[in-house]
Design a protein around this motif. Sequence first.
Motif, mmCIF file in Angstrom:
data_model
loop_
_atom_site.group_PDB
_atom_site.id
_atom_site.type_symbol
_atom_site.label_atom_id
_atom_site.label_comp_id
_atom_site.label_asym_id
_atom_site.label_seq_id
_atom_site.Cartn_x
_atom_site.Cartn_y
_atom_site.Cartn_z
ATOM 1 N N VAL A 1 0.837 -1.217 -0.011
ATOM 2 C CA VAL A 1 -0.240 -0.040 -0.017
ATOM 3 C C VAL A 1 0.943 1.185 0.021
ATOM 4 N N GLU A 2 0.476 2.222 -0.738
ATOM 5 C CA GLU A 2 1.301 3.574 -0.621
ATOM 6 C C GLU A 2 1.222 4.280 0.720
ATOM 7 N N GLY A 3 2.193 4.223 1.432
ATOM 8 C CA GLY A 3 2.333 4.362 3.027
ATOM 9 C C GLY A 3 2.862 5.940 2.918
ATOM 10 N N ILE A 4 3.682 6.277 1.999
ATOM 11 C CA ILE A 4 4.525 7.779 2.126
ATOM 12 C C ILE A 4 4.579 8.075 0.872
ATOM 13 N N ARG A 5 3.928 9.193 0.605
ATOM 14 C CA ARG A 5 4.329 10.086 -0.705
ATOM 15 C C ARG A 5 4.968 11.219 -0.542
ATOM 16 N N ILE A 6 6.268 11.591 -1.197
ATOM 17 C CA ILE A 6 7.098 12.723 -0.987
ATOM 18 C C ILE A 6 6.799 13.498 -2.202
ATOM 19 N N GLY A 7 6.353 14.772 -1.755
ATOM 20 C CA GLY A 7 6.356 15.682 -3.199
ATOM 21 C C GLY A 7 5.708 16.842 -2.895
ATOM 22 N N LEU A 8 5.394 17.720 -3.826
ATOM 23 C CA LEU A 8 4.530 19.092 -3.541
ATOM 24 C C LEU A 8 3.048 19.110 -3.912
ATOM 25 N N GLY A 9 2.585 17.732 -3.857
ATOM 26 C CA GLY A 9 1.155 17.663 -4.293
ATOM 27 C C GLY A 9 0.161 18.530 -3.758
ATOM 28 N N SER A 10 0.077 18.691 -2.260
ATOM 29 C CA SER A 10 -0.827 19.315 -1.603
ATOM 30 C C SER A 10 -0.587 20.837 -1.545
ATOM 31 N N LEU A 11 0.863 21.239 -1.929
ATOM 32 C CA LEU A 11 1.100 22.759 -2.008
ATOM 33 C C LEU A 11 0.040 23.629 -2.763
ATOM 34 N N PRO A 12 -0.679 23.238 -4.050
ATOM 35 C CA PRO A 12 -1.680 23.918 -4.688
ATOM 36 C C PRO A 12 -2.850 24.035 -3.911
ATOM 37 N N ASN A 13 -3.250 23.154 -3.041
ATOM 38 C CA ASN A 13 -4.532 22.976 -2.358
ATOM 39 C C ASN A 13 -4.320 24.137 -0.969
ATOM 40 N N ILE A 14 -3.102 24.147 -0.524
ATOM 41 C CA ILE A 14 -2.774 25.127 0.406
ATOM 42 C C ILE A 14 -2.776 26.494 0.121
ATOM 43 N N VAL A 15 -2.218 26.662 -1.340
ATOM 44 C CA VAL A 15 -2.249 28.202 -1.854
ATOM 45 C C VAL A 15 -3.682 28.436 -1.904
ATOM 46 N N ALA A 16 -4.580 27.541 -2.657
ATOM 47 C CA ALA A 16 -6.064 27.965 -2.724
ATOM 48 C C ALA A 16 -6.650 28.100 -1.629
ATOM 49 N N GLY A 17 -6.324 27.392 -0.518
ATOM 50 C CA GLY A 17 -7.110 27.703 0.902
ATOM 51 C C GLY A 17 -6.723 28.984 1.583
ATOM 52 N N ILE A 18 -5.511 29.313 1.454
ATOM 53 C CA ILE A 18 -4.885 30.570 1.821
ATOM 54 C C ILE A 18 -5.488 31.797 0.803
ATOM 55 N N THR A 19 -5.293 31.575 -0.362
ATOM 56 C CA THR A 19 -5.772 32.908 -1.060
ATOM 57 C C THR A 19 -7.062 33.154 -1.454
ATOM 58 N N LEU A 20 -7.801 31.792 -1.439
ATOM 59 C CA LEU A 20 -9.302 31.805 -1.887
ATOM 60 C C LEU A 20 -9.958 31.659 -0.825
ATOM 61 N N PRO B 1 -11.212 28.819 2.673
ATOM 62 C CA PRO B 1 -11.018 27.539 3.109
ATOM 63 C C PRO B 1 -11.922 26.805 2.225
ATOM 64 N N LEU B 2 -13.177 27.223 1.800
ATOM 65 C CA LEU B 2 -14.041 26.544 1.112
ATOM 66 C C LEU B 2 -13.304 25.897 -0.408
ATOM 67 N N TYR B 3 -12.810 26.933 -0.916
ATOM 68 C CA TYR B 3 -12.121 26.877 -2.140
ATOM 69 C C TYR B 3 -10.914 25.821 -2.115
ATOM 70 N N GLY B 4 -10.036 25.965 -1.091
ATOM 71 C CA GLY B 4 -8.955 24.961 -0.666
ATOM 72 C C GLY B 4 -9.721 23.677 -0.368
ATOM 73 N N GLY B 5 -10.550 23.522 0.204
ATOM 74 C CA GLY B 5 -11.207 22.194 0.509
ATOM 75 C C GLY B 5 -11.650 21.372 -0.790
ATOM 76 N N LEU B 6 -12.505 22.497 -1.610
ATOM 77 C CA LEU B 6 -12.940 21.798 -3.050
ATOM 78 C C LEU B 6 -11.709 21.240 -3.889
ATOM 79 N N ALA B 7 -10.909 22.401 -3.890
ATOM 80 C CA ALA B 7 -9.623 21.961 -4.776
ATOM 81 C C ALA B 7 -8.956 20.610 -4.357
ATOM 82 N N GLY B 8 -8.777 20.417 -3.000
ATOM 83 C CA GLY B 8 -8.302 19.170 -2.580
ATOM 84 C C GLY B 8 -9.215 17.926 -2.625
#
Length: 181
Positions: free
Chosen positions: A33-52, A54-61
């Motif tokens: 099972v994929e136990g660990i993923r190393i990367g920047l995949g959640s970064l765009p969702n964090i950016v969406a949450g902070i700039t737009l 929490p609703l948009y960040g959650g939807l983007a995620g």
Amino acid sequence: MKHFRKVILAAMMTGLSVVLTRFASLRISLAGVEGIRIGLGSLPNIVAGITLGPLYGGLAGAVSDIAGFLMSSMGGYMPHFTLTAALAGAIPGLVFRLTGGSDRPPTWTRLAVSVAAGNVLVSLSLTPYFLCSLFGMDYRVIMIPRIVGFFVEVPVYTVVVRALLVNATAMGLLPRQSGLH
């Protein structure tokens, strides 16, 4: 028009998250099972949450998790991880709003606390819980890399989010006063 602009930006962050998560991340399997993923995949969702917000960040995620699953699944669909992806985008946005709203400029501390709050709830709490309860993974095996990842991700994500906010403000994409919408 303002709502349409937010939807477009959230969609762009969703697409970027899918690409970074599914195609530009290092996946480490534990017990099949994929136990660990190393990367920047959640970064765009964090950016969406902070700039737009929490609703948009959650939807983007959430949408990025579902789209990513449809494009390159690693087993069956688990809505638990859609929830964690949504929270990874929403929590930083919510904490950022609660620590000063869009009336104050984004400080390093506000950004770091916002990013860390989402990371603690998702990467150090819910995801390990789901991996253990759904797949029987041992906490001791998955927590050490997650704790190390926390101390790497939070500063890196904070620096990148801050740079994006400063540059977007300088380019006129975000208001000068707050650096946010």
